[in-house]
Motif scaffolding. Structure first.
Motif, PDB file in Angstrom:
ATOM      1  N   ARG A 220      23.081  15.857 -50.575  1.00  0.00           N
ATOM      2  CA  ARG A 220      22.031  14.928 -51.007  1.00  0.00           C
ATOM      3  C   ARG A 220      20.963  14.779 -49.939  1.00  0.00           C
ATOM      4  NH1 ARG A 220      23.188  11.211 -55.310  1.00  0.00           N
ATOM      5  NH2 ARG A 220      25.342  11.349 -56.033  1.00  0.00           N
ATOM      6  N   PHE A 221      19.748  14.627 -50.405  1.00  0.00           N
ATOM      7  CA  PHE A 221      18.627  14.365 -49.495  1.00  0.00           C
ATOM      8  C   PHE A 221      18.566  12.863 -49.241  1.00  0.00           C
ATOM      9  CE2 PHE A 221      14.025  13.291 -49.084  1.00  0.00           C
ATOM     10  CZ  PHE A 221      13.817  13.887 -47.840  1.00  0.00           C
ATOM     11  N   LYS A 222      18.490  12.494 -47.952  1.00  0.00           N
ATOM     12  CA  LYS A 222      18.463  11.069 -47.606  1.00  0.00           C
ATOM     13  C   LYS A 222      17.020  10.568 -47.659  1.00  0.00           C
ATOM     14  CE  LYS A 222      19.942   7.925 -43.997  1.00  0.00           C
ATOM     15  NZ  LYS A 222      19.452   7.877 -42.628  1.00  0.00           N
ATOM     16  N   LEU A 223      16.758   9.782 -48.694  1.00  0.00           N
ATOM     17  CA  LEU A 223      15.393   9.245 -48.846  1.00  0.00           C
ATOM     18  C   LEU A 223      15.120   8.197 -47.785  1.00  0.00           C
ATOM     19  CD1 LEU A 223      15.428   8.735 -52.730  1.00  0.00           C
ATOM     20  CD2 LEU A 223      13.921  10.313 -51.512  1.00  0.00           C
ATOM     21  N   ASP A 224      13.898   8.127 -47.372  1.00  0.00           N
ATOM     22  CA  ASP A 224      13.435   7.022 -46.536  1.00  0.00           C
ATOM     23  C   ASP A 224      13.203   5.858 -47.474  1.00  0.00           C
ATOM     24  OD1 ASP A 224      13.135   7.055 -43.870  1.00  0.00           O
ATOM     25  OD2 ASP A 224      11.248   8.204 -43.880  1.00  0.00           O
ATOM     26  N   GLN A 225      13.873   4.744 -47.231  1.00  0.00           N
ATOM     27  CA  GLN A 225      13.778   3.688 -48.247  1.00  0.00           C
ATOM     28  C   GLN A 225      12.522   2.840 -48.087  1.00  0.00           C
ATOM     29  OE1 GLN A 225      17.740   1.981 -48.579  1.00  0.00           O
ATOM     30  NE2 GLN A 225      18.145   3.556 -50.116  1.00  0.00           N
ATOM     31  N   GLN A 226      11.428   3.445 -48.378  1.00  0.00           N
ATOM     32  CA  GLN A 226      10.150   2.721 -48.389  1.00  0.00           C
ATOM     33  C   GLN A 226       9.402   3.100 -49.673  1.00  0.00           C
ATOM     34  OE1 GLN A 226       7.536   5.486 -45.739  1.00  0.00           O
ATOM     35  NE2 GLN A 226       9.112   4.572 -44.467  1.00  0.00           N
ATOM     36  N   ARG A 227       8.243   2.531 -49.869  1.00  0.00           N
ATOM     37  CA  ARG A 227       7.522   2.862 -51.099  1.00  0.00           C
ATOM     38  C   ARG A 227       6.894   4.250 -50.974  1.00  0.00           C
ATOM     39  NH1 ARG A 227       7.819  -1.450 -54.388  1.00  0.00           N
ATOM     40  NH2 ARG A 227       6.909  -0.196 -56.028  1.00  0.00           N
ATOM     41  N   ILE A 228       6.924   4.972 -52.089  1.00  0.00           N
ATOM     42  CA  ILE A 228       6.299   6.294 -52.108  1.00  0.00           C
ATOM     43  C   ILE A 228       5.081   6.169 -53.018  1.00  0.00           C
ATOM     44  CG2 ILE A 228       6.641   8.732 -52.646  1.00  0.00           C
ATOM     45  CD1 ILE A 228       9.726   8.089 -52.554  1.00  0.00           C
ATOM     46  N   GLU A 229       3.939   6.558 -52.504  1.00  0.00           N
ATOM     47  CA  GLU A 229       2.707   6.334 -53.279  1.00  0.00           C
ATOM     48  C   GLU A 229       1.883   7.606 -53.395  1.00  0.00           C
ATOM     49  OE1 GLU A 229       1.115   2.974 -51.097  1.00  0.00           O
ATOM     50  OE2 GLU A 229       2.293   1.651 -52.399  1.00  0.00           O
ATOM     51  N   TRP A 230       1.264   7.752 -54.522  1.00  0.00           N
ATOM     52  CA  TRP A 230       0.287   8.835 -54.658  1.00  0.00           C
ATOM     53  C   TRP A 230      -0.727   8.491 -55.741  1.00  0.00           C
ATOM     54  CZ3 TRP A 230       5.082   9.198 -57.002  1.00  0.00           C
ATOM     55  CH2 TRP A 230       5.120   9.612 -58.335  1.00  0.00           C
ATOM     56  N   ALA A 231      -1.882   9.115 -55.630  1.00  0.00           N
ATOM     57  CA  ALA A 231      -2.927   8.927 -56.648  1.00  0.00           C
ATOM     58  C   ALA A 231      -2.733  10.032 -57.680  1.00  0.00           C
ATOM     59  CB  ALA A 231      -4.305   9.034 -55.997  1.00  0.00           C
ATOM     60  N   ASP A 232      -2.172   9.661 -58.814  1.00  0.00           N
ATOM     61  CA  ASP A 232      -1.859  10.662 -59.833  1.00  0.00           C
ATOM     62  C   ASP A 232      -3.122  11.042 -60.602  1.00  0.00           C
ATOM     63  OD1 ASP A 232       0.920  11.594 -61.349  1.00  0.00           O
ATOM     64  OD2 ASP A 232      -0.826  11.542 -62.678  1.00  0.00           O
ATOM     65  N   GLY A 233      -3.285  12.336 -60.829  1.00  0.00           N
ATOM     66  CA  GLY A 233      -4.486  12.839 -61.495  1.00  0.00           C
ATOM     67  C   GLY A 233      -4.642  12.347 -62.927  1.00  0.00           C
ATOM     68  N   ILE A 234      -3.581  11.850 -63.530  1.00  0.00           N
ATOM     69  CA  ILE A 234      -3.675  11.317 -64.890  1.00  0.00           C
ATOM     70  C   ILE A 234      -3.225   9.855 -64.939  1.00  0.00           C
ATOM     71  CG2 ILE A 234      -2.753  11.494 -67.255  1.00  0.00           C
ATOM     72  CD1 ILE A 234      -2.636  14.550 -66.841  1.00  0.00           C
ATOM     73  N   LEU A 235      -2.151   9.534 -64.245  1.00  0.00           N
ATOM     74  CA  LEU A 235      -1.578   8.185 -64.354  1.00  0.00           C
ATOM     75  C   LEU A 235      -2.244   7.175 -63.428  1.00  0.00           C
ATOM     76  CD1 LEU A 235       2.192   9.201 -64.524  1.00  0.00           C
ATOM     77  CD2 LEU A 235       0.649   8.749 -66.426  1.00  0.00           C
ATOM     78  N   GLY A 236      -3.060   7.659 -62.513  1.00  0.00           N
ATOM     79  CA  GLY A 236      -3.688   6.728 -61.561  1.00  0.00           C
ATOM     80  C   GLY A 236      -2.765   6.462 -60.374  1.00  0.00           C
ATOM     81  N   ASP A 237      -2.940   5.305 -59.723  1.00  0.00           N
ATOM     82  CA  ASP A 237      -2.137   5.022 -58.531  1.00  0.00           C
ATOM     83  C   ASP A 237      -0.690   4.725 -58.908  1.00  0.00           C
ATOM     84  OD1 ASP A 237      -4.189   5.440 -56.807  1.00  0.00           O
ATOM     85  OD2 ASP A 237      -4.862   3.347 -56.822  1.00  0.00           O
ATOM     86  N   ILE A 238       0.212   5.445 -58.279  1.00  0.00           N
ATOM     87  CA  ILE A 238       1.638   5.260 -58.551  1.00  0.00           C
ATOM     88  C   ILE A 238       2.313   4.795 -57.262  1.00  0.00           C
ATOM     89  CG2 ILE A 238       3.791   6.457 -59.166  1.00  0.00           C
ATOM     90  CD1 ILE A 238       2.060   6.517 -61.513  1.00  0.00           C
ATOM     91  N   SER A 239       3.221   3.873 -57.411  1.00  0.00           N
ATOM     92  CA  SER A 239       3.980   3.407 -56.258  1.00  0.00           C
ATOM     93  C   SER A 239       5.428   3.234 -56.695  1.00  0.00           C
ATOM     94  CB  SER A 239       3.384   2.069 -55.791  1.00  0.00           C
ATOM     95  OG  SER A 239       4.218   1.508 -54.809  1.00  0.00           O
ATOM     96  N   ILE A 240       6.333   3.947 -56.046  1.00  0.00           N
ATOM     97  CA  ILE A 240       7.740   3.895 -56.434  1.00  0.00           C
ATOM     98  C   ILE A 240       8.565   3.501 -55.205  1.00  0.00           C
ATOM     99  CG2 ILE A 240       9.711   5.340 -57.110  1.00  0.00           C
ATOM    100  CD1 ILE A 240       7.880   6.767 -59.048  1.00  0.00           C
ATOM    101  N   ASP A 241       9.448   2.542 -55.389  1.00  0.00           N
ATOM    102  CA  ASP A 241      10.295   2.098 -54.295  1.00  0.00           C
ATOM    103  C   ASP A 241      11.457   3.088 -54.156  1.00  0.00           C
ATOM    104  OD1 ASP A 241      11.763   0.826 -52.437  1.00  0.00           O
ATOM    105  OD2 ASP A 241      12.138  -1.003 -53.613  1.00  0.00           O
ATOM    106  N   ALA A 242      11.509   3.780 -53.029  1.00  0.00           N
ATOM    107  CA  ALA A 242      12.551   4.794 -52.857  1.00  0.00           C
ATOM    108  C   ALA A 242      13.943   4.171 -52.915  1.00  0.00           C
ATOM    109  CB  ALA A 242      12.346   5.542 -51.540  1.00  0.00           C
ATOM    110  N   ALA A 243      14.039   2.879 -52.602  1.00  0.00           N
ATOM    111  CA  ALA A 243      15.349   2.226 -52.641  1.00  0.00           C
ATOM    112  C   ALA A 243      15.878   2.109 -54.068  1.00  0.00           C
ATOM    113  CB  ALA A 243      15.249   0.840 -52.006  1.00  0.00           C
TER     114      ALA A 243
END
Ligand code: GLU
Length: 445
Positions: free
Chosen positions: A146-169
């Motif tokens: 398993r890949f050990k995620l850094d438990q912080q928010r992951i953000e990107w500007a999606d080309g269709i969905l707009g700003d996305i922010s997902i809590d890695a936790a």
């Protein structure tokens, strides 16, 4: 030369269908619009489910559509690259072995759900000592990685969905290598996107969570995070799930049903966007007008019936030269092919409809004669000279019939059309008549 690099990455475990056609098309168009590179990447790390026949079929379907790629990559040929990336993740302390059985994981998930918690892997394996791991390995064989995620928010500007922010936790550490050592798509995709310099990734919105974890993996491996865009998924015309019907909505099935590639591409390049569907003549033209910004996040309704009027439209624009083989295959003599095509072109939905038309012309149509028209039709047919007919015949003949019977307009023309062609609608009768080899109504008269 633009630096844009995109890829279409099907798993060769089945035929491509309207759902993944959108993914292929969008990535193709982004690359073509900018003079960039479009890679066909075969995601075949699953040796059991991947089949060469599907690789061949995917290529054949894309070629039929005119979605040409600049190069092909196969993940099964890059396993050493994935092993190397896995080693690097291990060295960084971002990769760990876990030994839970599927049943144990399921139990954990159920417990979490019962307690009202999100079913995220609890990372129990991170607490295992070397001795404990050795013991588990001896008992159960190799674990998954398993890949050990850094438990912080992951953000990107999606080309269709707009700003996305997902809590890695809120996301489980993804399994990248299975116990049988099979490298899973997530790792392979990250390594490929990084090493192949992919700049833009468009894929279905079912991949949003994957994207979050992949962004962290790309960063860990020192790659450049591409621009991501997630298109909505297709539903049926009533908003119903399309997943069960995708089998019959495969590209090859639609091709067999006579759908023209430009009809399919023109629809797919606009469906779900704020721009109207407009029939285009070439993929270059579609690329010119393509704009990812115009697409929305709502599920996109797809109705296969929309493909047929567009197909008819494509055919109306075809010259004989473009369809000659198929017209001759229907049995039309070469010297009549031009006249035949001009007459039927506007009266077909799919190209194979030419067969029915030629059958009608060559064998004669079953006449349709209403009771009240019987005498009139008999009188008219008696006035029809022996063939061959030319484009003047219909006009001269109906003028004579009019003079003899006093009928005019619809009452004059419609019974004759139905008697000669068996149909109330169809091409201009002055063009139909010269093509009629047999007039059954005349034989019966
Ligand atoms: N093989 C993956 C799929 O078909 C590719 C997804 C992606 O574009 O990264 O879902």
């Amino acid at each position: 030369m633009s630096a844009i690099v995109t890829r279409f990455a099907p798993s060769p475990t089945g035929y491509i269908h309207v759902g993944n056609l959108r993914t292929a098309l969008f990535n193709f168009l982004i690359a073509r619009k900018s003079g960039g590179t479009f890679i066909l990447r075969i995601d075949d790390t699953d040796p059991e489910r991947s089949k060469q026949e599907y690789v061949d079929a995917i290529k054949e379907d894309l070629e039929w559509l005119g979605l040409t790629w600049d190069r092909v990559e196969r993940q099964s040929e890059r396993l050493d690259r994935y092993a190397e990336a896995a080693d690097r993740l291990r060295e960084m302390g971002r990769f760990y072995e876990a030994f839970e059985t599927p049943m144990e994981l399921d139990l954990k998930r159920k417990k979490q759900l019962n307690m009202g918690k999100p079913p995220v892997y609890d990372r129990a394996a991170l607490g295992l000592s070397d001795d404990e791991k050795a013991k588990l390995r001896a008992e159960r064989g190799d674990g998954v990685w398993r890949f050990k995620l850094d438990q912080q928010r992951i953000e990107w500007a999606d080309g269709i969905l707009g700003d996305i922010s997902i809590d890695a936790a809120s996301v489980s550490d993804p399994v990248l290598i299975r116990a049988d050592k099979q490298v899973l798509y997530t790792l392979a995709s990250v390594v490929d996107d990084t090493e192949m310099g992919v700049t833009h990734v468009v894929r279905g919105s079912d991949h949003v969570t994957n994207t979050a974890t992949q962004i962290q993996m790309i960063e860990a491996l020192g790659g450049t995070v591409p621009s991501f865009a997630h298109h909505s998924l297709l539903t049926g015309p009533q908003g119903e799930a399309l997943s069960k019907r995708l089998g019959v909505l495969s590209i090859r099935d639609l091709r067999a049903r006579g759908v023209e590639p430009m009809a399919l591409l023109s629809l797919m390049a606009r469906l779900g966007s704020s721009q109207p569907v407009e029939l285009r003549e070439s993929v270059e033209e579609i690329a010119e007008g393509f704009d990812l910004d115009q697409f929305g996040s709502a599920p996109t309704k797809f109705d296969e019936n929309d493909l047929f009027p567009l197909t008819a439209h494509v055919l109306q624009g075809r010259s004989l030269a473009q369809v000659k083989d198929r017209v001759l295959q229907a049995g039309v003599p070469e010297d009549q092919a031009e006249a035949f095509w001009t007459v039927v072109r506007d009266n077909i939905t799919v190209l194979s409809d030419v067969d029915g038309w030629w059958k009608m012309f060559s064998e004669g149509a079953e006449p349709v004669i209403e009771e009240e028209d019987r005498e009139f039709v008999a009188e008219a047919l008696a006035l029809l000279p022996e063939g061959p007919y030319d484009s003047e015949t219909w006009g001269k003949w109906t003028a004579e019939v009019k003079a003899a019977t006093g009928r005019k307009g619809r009452g004059l023309f419609m019974p004759l059309r139905k008697a000669l062609t068996g149909q109330a609608h169809g091409p201009d009768m002055s063009q139909v008549l010269p093509l009629l080899q047999v007039i059954k109504a005349k034989q019966g008269a």
